[in-house]
Structures are given as C-alpha cells and as structure tokens.
Write an enzyme that holds these catalytic residues in place. Structure first.
Site, PDB file in Angstrom:
ATOM      1  N   ASP A 222       0.824  -1.211   0.000  1.00 48.32           N
ATOM      2  CA  ASP A 222       0.000   0.000   0.000  1.00 48.32           C
ATOM      3  C   ASP A 222       0.855   1.258   0.000  1.00 48.32           C
ATOM      4  O   ASP A 222       0.368   2.352  -0.322  1.00 48.32           O
ATOM      5  CB  ASP A 222      -0.930  -0.006   1.225  1.00 48.32           C
TER       6      ASP A 222
ATOM      7  N   GLU B 282       7.209  -6.923  -2.339  1.00 46.68           N
ATOM      8  CA  GLU B 282       5.762  -7.172  -2.213  1.00 46.68           C
ATOM      9  C   GLU B 282       5.412  -8.332  -3.147  1.00 46.68           C
ATOM     10  O   GLU B 282       5.728  -8.304  -4.334  1.00 46.68           O
ATOM     11  CB  GLU B 282       5.000  -5.888  -2.591  1.00 46.68           C
TER      12      GLU B 282
ATOM     13  N   ASP C  50       8.186 -13.106  -3.393  1.00 41.82           N
ATOM     14  CA  ASP C  50       7.884 -13.584  -2.044  1.00 41.82           C
ATOM     15  C   ASP C  50       9.042 -13.172  -1.121  1.00 41.82           C
ATOM     16  O   ASP C  50      10.198 -13.526  -1.381  1.00 41.82           O
ATOM     17  CB  ASP C  50       7.730 -15.113  -2.084  1.00 41.82           C
TER      18      ASP C  50
ATOM     19  N   ASP D 101       6.129  -5.640   7.054  1.00 39.91           N
ATOM     20  CA  ASP D 101       4.788  -5.023   7.041  1.00 39.91           C
ATOM     21  C   ASP D 101       3.864  -6.006   6.314  1.00 39.91           C
ATOM     22  O   ASP D 101       3.431  -5.774   5.188  1.00 39.91           O
ATOM     23  CB  ASP D 101       4.891  -3.684   6.296  1.00 39.91           C
TER      24      ASP D 101
ATOM     25  N   THR E  90       0.808  -9.213   5.911  1.00 42.94           N
ATOM     26  CA  THR E  90      -0.541  -9.631   6.285  1.00 42.94           C
ATOM     27  C   THR E  90      -0.410 -10.617   7.465  1.00 42.94           C
ATOM     28  O   THR E  90       0.692 -10.870   7.953  1.00 42.94           O
ATOM     29  CB  THR E  90      -1.234 -10.323   5.089  1.00 42.94           C
TER      30      THR E  90
ATOM     31  N   PRO F 200      -0.639 -15.810   1.967  1.00 41.76           N
ATOM     32  CA  PRO F 200       0.714 -15.523   1.480  1.00 41.76           C
ATOM     33  C   PRO F 200       1.667 -15.047   2.572  1.00 41.76           C
ATOM     34  O   PRO F 200       2.887 -15.163   2.443  1.00 41.76           O
ATOM     35  CB  PRO F 200       0.501 -14.426   0.430  1.00 41.76           C
TER      36      PRO F 200
HETATM   37  N1  SAM Z   1      -0.937  -3.019   7.659  1.00 42.82           N
HETATM   38  C1  SAM Z   1      -1.349  -4.252   7.202  1.00 42.82           C
HETATM   39  C2  SAM Z   1      -1.953  -5.181   8.194  1.00 42.82           C
HETATM   40  O1  SAM Z   1      -1.291  -5.686   9.099  1.00 42.82           O
HETATM   41  O2  SAM Z   1      -3.139  -5.435   8.074  1.00 42.82           O
HETATM   42  C3  SAM Z   1      -0.424  -4.877   6.255  1.00 42.82           C
HETATM   43  C4  SAM Z   1      -0.501  -4.106   5.010  1.00 42.82           C
HETATM   44  S1  SAM Z   1       0.255  -4.598   3.583  1.00 42.82           S
HETATM   45  C5  SAM Z   1      -1.040  -4.280   2.450  1.00 42.82           C
HETATM   46  C6  SAM Z   1       0.542  -6.316   3.600  1.00 42.82           C
HETATM   47  C7  SAM Z   1       1.102  -6.804   2.284  1.00 42.82           C
HETATM   48  O3  SAM Z   1       1.932  -7.932   2.513  1.00 42.82           O
HETATM   49  C8  SAM Z   1       0.051  -7.231   1.261  1.00 42.82           C
HETATM   50  O4  SAM Z   1       0.034  -6.330   0.200  1.00 42.82           O
HETATM   51  C9  SAM Z   1       0.491  -8.630   0.825  1.00 42.82           C
HETATM   52  O5  SAM Z   1       0.351  -8.855  -0.556  1.00 42.82           O
HETATM   53  C10 SAM Z   1       1.946  -8.637   1.259  1.00 42.82           C
HETATM   54  N2  SAM Z   1       2.511  -9.968   1.495  1.00 42.82           N
HETATM   55  C11 SAM Z   1       1.883 -11.036   2.064  1.00 42.82           C
HETATM   56  N3  SAM Z   1       2.705 -12.096   2.069  1.00 42.82           N
HETATM   57  C12 SAM Z   1       3.871 -11.700   1.496  1.00 42.82           C
HETATM   58  C13 SAM Z   1       5.096 -12.356   1.209  1.00 42.82           C
HETATM   59  N4  SAM Z   1       5.274 -13.650   1.512  1.00 42.82           N
HETATM   60  N5  SAM Z   1       6.087 -11.641   0.621  1.00 42.82           N
HETATM   61  C14 SAM Z   1       5.902 -10.329   0.313  1.00 42.82           C
HETATM   62  N6  SAM Z   1       4.756  -9.667   0.538  1.00 42.82           N
HETATM   63  C15 SAM Z   1       3.747 -10.331   1.134  1.00 42.82           C
END
Ligand code: SAM
Length: 283
Positions: free
Chosen positions: A86, A106, A137, A155, A157, A162
């Site tokens: 984001d 990301e 990843d 930062d 999920t 993922p």
């Molecule tokens: N502030 C947020 C929360 O805790 O709810 C997190 C926000 S951010 C949008 C999280 C991002 O991590 C997502 O866009 C997701 O696609 C990414 N993500 C998830 N798993 C990942 C991975 N293994 N490697 C890189 N990015 C990842």
C-alpha cells in the site's frame, strides 16, 4: 440503501463499517482485493476480507512501524520493507534525508497497482527515486541477501495465506543474516487480546527471541484492527529501543507526525502485565 462491510475479528466477534460506495473488487493470483469508501474511516483497503488500512487510522500504524526503528538506529541508510504494497511504510521512510535506499518486496503486484490508483494517501511515494520495488515472495528474497540492510520492516498480512512464511523461524533467521552488524528488524506482531492472534504473537516472539540477541515488543492503538490493541516486534543486533537513544537527533529532523513522538516511543515499550506474562510464557 444500507450497505455495510463486516469483518470477523474472531469466530464470535464482528466489526462493521457503513459503506458509502464500492470502488474496486478483484482477485489476484494471491488474494481477493477490495477498496471502498466508508462513512467513518474514509477509503479502506481489504485483502481476503481483512482490513489492511483505512484512510482515517493508517497514520497510527505506519508512523509507529517506521519511526521507532528509524529513531533507535542512529544512521539508517539502507532499508528493506517486506509486504507493505500500500506504500504507507515507504511514505514514512522517504521523510528521512539520510535514507539512501528503500527496497520494497511485495508478493502481489496488483496490490501496488490498486493502491496507486485508489489510495494515493499511502501510495504517493512509491515512485520516489530511492525506492526499488521487487514483486517477489519476501521469504525467498531474504534467502539471498547478507549484511546489506540497516533496518528491515516486515509489514505483512497475518500468519495465514501468502503472509504465513513471514512468521517462521527460517524467515527471522534470514532477516538476521540480511542485516548489518548493528541492524534492527521491526515486524507487525498481531494482537495480544483475542486467543488466536495472541497465540500467533507468542509464537512469533519466541521465534524472534531465538534469532536475535535483543527482542522487545511495543504497542500501538489501531481502532480498526481486532480489539484495537496491536503490537510490533523490535529485534536488534546492537541498539536498545529506548536506552541510549539520541532523541535530540530525531527531533532535529523535524519530521511531521500525528501519532509518533519520542515520549510515546519510549512509553510504547511499557506493556500491560498480562502481555508481559504471555511473552515470557512464549519464550
Ligand atoms: N498493515 C497491514 C496489516 O497488518 O493489516 C499490512 C498491510 S500490507 C497491504 C501487507 C502486504 O503484505 C500485502 O500487500 C500482501 O500482498 C503482502 N505480502 C503477504 N505475504 C507476502 C510475502 N510472503 N512476501 C511479500 N509480501 C507479502
């Protein structure tokens, strides 16, 4: 017509926001992505049914995930952000003139595209010249980097879908290796309040303690996250998060903030007794 978005905070607790209008809904290779305008919280990004951020309270999350490590580290130049598509974390990092390089890893390119279109409040600095975006990843990316970063910000999920791999012992060990000798890692650490996320935060803490000589936890208030009480992990090879921090150096940077300040930074490491007990138990 009454239109509401409802998120399950636990199997027995729900949180709802009144929707003004739906702006985007799609499914990427990794997750479902939704964006809508809400009457109370402004624009909202939802991944797989879970609120990632709202326009009204994202500053609390992004300021605390960035300014705590960037204040504790006396001279961070090279920063890695894992997740964070984001752009809110990157936005806060670009406020530091001393930061020369920001790598954003990301997994989901569509999150970045959607946020650039619908969430300029957070995505506005993704085109800063210091930012390099890698659509990969984070678990795999980190395996190939050694002694490169002053600060790593995870930062992510939650620990399913993922983001699962970003809460493993292997991942934290590789973050340790990717940091320089005085590096700091900060991660979103779930909430201590409801059982499922409390167990996830205990597990994450135990794994971080295994990988880093110094591991502390600090707290933040985020109204739209389950229970509103959220934690971040602070893991470090050298610097303590509070003792010996040069607060005047950070004040002199004159970075505009709405949530973070140096007094709150120090205070956020003082945790409720039940949270301290849970962390000790996990260790
Ligand atoms: N502030 C947020 C929360 O805790 O709810 C997190 C926000 S951010 C949008 C999280 C991002 O991590 C997502 O866009 C997701 O696609 C990414 N993500 C998830 N798993 C990942 C991975 N293994 N490697 C890189 N990015 C990842």
């Amino acid at each position: 017509m009454d239109l509401w978005f409802t998120e399950n905070h636990t199997r027995n607790v729900r949180f709802s926001m009144k929707v003004d209008r739906q702006l985007y809904s799609g499914r990427s290779e990794f997750q479902r992505i939704d964006v809508f305008d809400s009457l109370e919280f402004g624009r909202v990004l939802v991944l797989d049914g879970y609120t990632m951020l709202t326009e009204k309270d994202e500053f609390m999350y992004h300021e605390m995930i960035v300014h705590v490590p960037l204040c504790a580290h006396p001279a961070a130049k090279s920063v890695l952000v894992i997740g964070g598509g984001d752009g809110g974390t990157v936005r806060e990092l670009t406020r530091y003139p001393g930061v020369e390089r920001i790598d954003l890893v990301e997994i989901d390119e569509e999150v970045v595209e959607v946020c650039k279109k619908y969430l300029p409040q957070t995505a506005s600095k993704l085109d800063d010249a210091r930012v390099r975006t890698h659509f990969e990843d984070g678990l795999k990316y980190i395996r190939h980097h050694e002694a490169e970063y002053d600060v790593i910000i995870v930062d992510s999920t939650d620990p399913f879908g993922p983001g699962e791999g970003l809460f493993t012992r292997e991942f934290y060990g590789n973050c340790f290796r990717a940091l320089k000798d005085d590096g700091i890692m900060v991660n979103q650490h779930e909430s201590p309040f409801y059982d499922d996320s409390a167990q996830a935060m205990q597990r994450a803490h135990a794994r971080i303690v295994h990988s880093f000589p110094l591991a502390r936890v600090y707290q933040v208030h985020i109204p739209t996250y389950p229970s509103g009480h959220w934690l971040f992990g602070f893991a470090s090879k050298k610097y303590h998060p509070v003792k010996g921090v040069d607060w005047d150096r950070w004040e002199a940077l004159r970075i505009p903030t709405r949530y973070y300040n140096t007094k709150l930074h120090a205070a956020s490491f003082a945790l409720p007794t039940y949270v301290e007990a849970m962390l000790r138990e996990g260790e």
